[in-house]
Write a protein that holds these residues in place. Structure first.
Motif, PDB file in Angstrom:
ATOM      1  N   ASP A   1     -22.073 -66.634  86.024  1.00  0.00           N
ATOM      2  CA  ASP A   1     -22.333 -67.949  86.638  1.00  0.00           C
ATOM      3  C   ASP A   1     -23.747 -68.414  86.319  1.00  0.00           C
ATOM      4  O   ASP A   1     -23.976 -69.593  86.033  1.00  0.00           O
ATOM      5  CB  ASP A   1     -22.180 -67.850  88.168  1.00  0.00           C
ATOM      6  N   TYR A   2     -24.655 -67.470  86.348  1.00  0.00           N
ATOM      7  CA  TYR A   2     -26.063 -67.816  86.125  1.00  0.00           C
ATOM      8  C   TYR A   2     -26.268 -68.384  84.719  1.00  0.00           C
ATOM      9  O   TYR A   2     -26.887 -69.436  84.550  1.00  0.00           O
ATOM     10  CB  TYR A   2     -26.916 -66.566  86.335  1.00  0.00           C
ATOM     11  N   VAL A   3     -25.745 -67.690  83.708  1.00  0.00           N
ATOM     12  CA  VAL A   3     -25.975 -68.184  82.340  1.00  0.00           C
ATOM     13  C   VAL A   3     -25.217 -69.486  82.089  1.00  0.00           C
ATOM     14  O   VAL A   3     -25.680 -70.336  81.323  1.00  0.00           O
ATOM     15  CB  VAL A   3     -25.615 -67.148  81.246  1.00  0.00           C
ATOM     16  N   ASP A   4     -24.062 -69.644  82.750  1.00  0.00           N
ATOM     17  CA  ASP A   4     -23.338 -70.913  82.577  1.00  0.00           C
ATOM     18  C   ASP A   4     -24.173 -72.080  83.105  1.00  0.00           C
ATOM     19  O   ASP A   4     -24.320 -73.111  82.443  1.00  0.00           O
ATOM     20  CB  ASP A   4     -21.988 -70.856  83.293  1.00  0.00           C
ATOM     21  N   ASN A   5     -24.704 -71.903  84.299  1.00  0.00           N
ATOM     22  CA  ASN A   5     -25.523 -72.970  84.895  1.00  0.00           C
ATOM     23  C   ASN A   5     -26.823 -73.187  84.124  1.00  0.00           C
ATOM     24  O   ASN A   5     -27.209 -74.318  83.824  1.00  0.00           O
ATOM     25  CB  ASN A   5     -25.862 -72.608  86.348  1.00  0.00           C
ATOM     26  N   TRP A   6     -27.455 -72.082  83.816  1.00  0.00           N
ATOM     27  CA  TRP A   6     -28.730 -72.158  83.086  1.00  0.00           C
ATOM     28  C   TRP A   6     -28.502 -72.793  81.714  1.00  0.00           C
ATOM     29  O   TRP A   6     -29.262 -73.636  81.257  1.00  0.00           O
ATOM     30  CB  TRP A   6     -29.310 -70.748  82.963  1.00  0.00           C
ATOM     31  N   GLY A   7     -27.418 -72.375  81.077  1.00  0.00           N
ATOM     32  CA  GLY A   7     -27.105 -72.884  79.747  1.00  0.00           C
ATOM     33  C   GLY A   7     -26.902 -74.390  79.757  1.00  0.00           C
ATOM     34  O   GLY A   7     -27.368 -75.104  78.862  1.00  0.00           O
ATOM     35  N   GLU A   8     -26.206 -74.881  80.786  1.00  0.00           N
ATOM     36  CA  GLU A   8     -25.994 -76.333  80.871  1.00  0.00           C
ATOM     37  C   GLU A   8     -27.323 -77.070  80.996  1.00  0.00           C
ATOM     38  O   GLU A   8     -27.545 -78.100  80.354  1.00  0.00           O
ATOM     39  CB  GLU A   8     -25.084 -76.664  82.073  1.00  0.00           C
TER      40      GLU A   8
ATOM     41  N   GLU B   1     -31.856 -80.098  78.445  1.00  0.00           N
ATOM     42  CA  GLU B   1     -33.255 -80.081  78.032  1.00  0.00           C
ATOM     43  C   GLU B   1     -33.370 -80.275  76.524  1.00  0.00           C
ATOM     44  O   GLU B   1     -34.238 -80.978  76.022  1.00  0.00           O
ATOM     45  CB  GLU B   1     -33.884 -78.746  78.438  1.00  0.00           C
ATOM     46  N   ARG B   2     -32.455 -79.672  75.819  1.00  0.00           N
ATOM     47  CA  ARG B   2     -32.460 -79.808  74.360  1.00  0.00           C
ATOM     48  C   ARG B   2     -32.211 -81.257  73.949  1.00  0.00           C
ATOM     49  O   ARG B   2     -32.854 -81.780  73.034  1.00  0.00           O
ATOM     50  CB  ARG B   2     -31.381 -78.896  73.771  1.00  0.00           C
TER      51      ARG B   2
ATOM     52  N   LEU C   1     -30.154 -76.007  79.972  1.00  0.00           N
ATOM     53  CA  LEU C   1     -30.864 -75.873  78.687  1.00  0.00           C
ATOM     54  C   LEU C   1     -30.344 -76.884  77.676  1.00  0.00           C
ATOM     55  O   LEU C   1     -31.120 -77.455  76.897  1.00  0.00           O
ATOM     56  CB  LEU C   1     -30.701 -74.447  78.136  1.00  0.00           C
ATOM     57  N   LEU C   2     -29.026 -77.095  77.679  1.00  0.00           N
ATOM     58  CA  LEU C   2     -28.461 -78.078  76.741  1.00  0.00           C
ATOM     59  C   LEU C   2     -29.003 -79.477  77.044  1.00  0.00           C
ATOM     60  O   LEU C   2     -29.313 -80.245  76.125  1.00  0.00           O
ATOM     61  CB  LEU C   2     -26.931 -78.066  76.823  1.00  0.00           C
TER      62      LEU C   2
ATOM     63  N   LEU D   1     -35.312 -83.178  74.427  1.00  0.00           N
ATOM     64  CA  LEU D   1     -36.283 -82.861  73.368  1.00  0.00           C
ATOM     65  C   LEU D   1     -35.948 -83.614  72.095  1.00  0.00           C
ATOM     66  O   LEU D   1     -36.823 -84.137  71.400  1.00  0.00           O
ATOM     67  CB  LEU D   1     -36.266 -81.362  73.072  1.00  0.00           C
TER      68      LEU D   1
END
Lengths: 263, 178
Positions: free
Chosen positions: A16-23, A28-29, A25-26, A32
């Motif tokens: 769950d953590y990487v799914d949320n964090w990944g979203e 943020e990308r 991050l996307l 950028l």
């Protein structure tokens, strides 16, 4: 809590953590990319892509080396087997020899002819690989429907052990029709799609060919000796401890083509 | 067949280049946030991508958030490693130390997920990276060691510490009982 359940909980939390964090991050990308605030990175680009490409090359080279070593073994081992007595080099030939052939020859029985076309295709597949056991291939193939009725004799039982394996891969237009052994000589009858049958005789010897009455000819830097007699075209040469002699009723060109392939 | 698998396929290379170009700016920013120096940040990103190259098979969907998180995890770890040149003395893992904590049965509900994620943020980052690679990406100790450029023993120690820390926090914050 049992360890497995606890690990399952950790797995769920981490996933769950990487799914949320990944979203996030996307997103943020994306920002950028829109803002375009990150500096150009030619040094990093060269370093990363260059090293990745170098690793790929090294990896492919290693794999190719290992593959080449295996192919070399596949070619050499059957030959070593044949030097040791060669019984293991031609298991199919041995199996064929055990068939109830009262005349001790191990050609396929004639009633197998309807399936012989299929067998021929199989044999061609074998021949596309390194010629590990051509005598076995020939034995498997037997006289095909296209073989002439007066086809030359196949192996006499026991003689197949003496056969010299083909030291080269046949070109596509040639297939082994039959193999026979006469004392020290192994005789391959090669069926051709472009010419009449080619008869290739191999003898394991360092003796030079008898060149009397023959014409020298250079093929791929090697000297071969030919006879352009229309009644009996003939070509011979010595290579790697084997004496090659070949004839073909179609003419000398077919023999020169085959020599060019071998040399 | 094994040899064919051993060859690097063109798709691998394309995939790698795609990942690089897509996420390099994000990774560079994350490394810069730690190192505050673009030159060092570039080195960290370069190092991270070369580690990722060995673990391409772990990446299923190059466009997913999980992939972004994976790349940023490796990049931040590379940056943190560069930041603290002096390696910490990770002590050997005692056998008795392993899994020396208990948790009651607990199922993570959506309701609590956000809070639990905050707890995980409170776990030291170098521990969290190992924890995430193990449990979110199902990487072995050996693979994690390669990806983070640390020993397998360090992986085991960090993993234990991460689990212990998270378990303590889960208990302390009342999500589960000890």
């Amino acid at each position: 809590m049992p360890k497995k359940n606890r690990d399952d909980l950790f797995r769920q939390i981490a996933s769950d953590y990487v799914d949320n964090w990944g979203e996030s991050l996307l997103q943020e990308r994306e920002e950028l990319t829109r803002e375009n605030t990150v500096p150009l990175t030619p040094r990093m680009d060269r370093k990363v892509l260059g090293q990745a490409a170098a690793r790929k090359r090294r990896r492919n080279l290693r794999a190719a080396g290992a593959l080449a070593a295996c192919l070399l073994l596949a070619v050499l081992l059957p030959r070593m087997g044949s030097l040791d007595g060669g019984s293991s080099a031609a298991p199919s030939a041995e199996m064929a020899a055990e068939r109830p052939a009262e005349n001790a020859a191990f050609a396929l029985p004639q009633d197998a002819a309807p399936e012989a076309g299929e067998g021929k295709a199989d044999a061609e597949e074998h021949l596309a690989l390194p010629q590990a056991a051509p005598e076995a291939a020939a034995a498997e193939e037997g006289p095909s429907p296209s073989a002439p009725q007066d086809a030359p004799p196949a192996f006499v039982q026991g003689q197949q052990d003496l056969a010299i394996p083909l030291p080269f891969v046949l070109p596509e237009h040639l297939t082994v029709l039959s193999v026979a052994q006469e004392e020290e000589k192994t005789i391959y009858h090669l069926s051709s799609t472009t010419s009449d049958e080619v008869v290739l005789t191999l003898e394991s010897t360092t003796r030079a060919p008898d060149t009397q009455g023959l014409t020298p000819l250079s093929i791929n830097g090697e000297i071969v000796f030919t006879s352009a007699d229309p009644e009996h075209p003939f070509l011979t040469f010595q290579k790697n401890g084997a004496l090659y002699e070949m004839t073909c009723s179609s003419g000398l060109d077919a023999l020169i083509d085959l020599s060019r392939w071998i040399l | 067949m094994l040899f064919l698998l051993t060859f690097s396929s063109p798709q691998d290379q394309d995939r790698f280049e795609y990942l690089y170009h897509k996420y390099k700016n994000l990774c560079l920013k994350k490394a810069y946030d730690i190192l505050r120096d673009y030159s060092l940040a570039e080195d960290a990103v370069s190092e991270a991508y070369l580690r990722v190259y060995k673990n391409l098979h772990k990446i299923e969907d190059p466009d997913s958030g999980r992939t972004a998180a994976f790349l940023v995890t490796i990049t931040r770890n590379a940056a943190l490693t560069m930041l603290s040149k002096e390696s910490k003395n990770w002590e050997e893992l005692d056998e008795g130390q392993e899994d020396s904590f208990e948790l009651e049965e607990f199922t993570l509900s959506q309701e609590f997920a956000r809070d639990v994620h905050r707890l995980l943020d409170r776990v030291d980052e170098d521990l969290r990276h190992v924890f995430l690679l193990q449990f979110a990406y199902d990487m072995s100790h050996k693979e994690i060691a390669q990806a983070l450029n640390i020993s397998e023993n360090n992986v085991a120690v960090r993993l234990h510490r991460a689990k212990k820390k998270l378990a303590d926090l889960l208990v302390k914050e009342g999500f589960v009982g000890a």
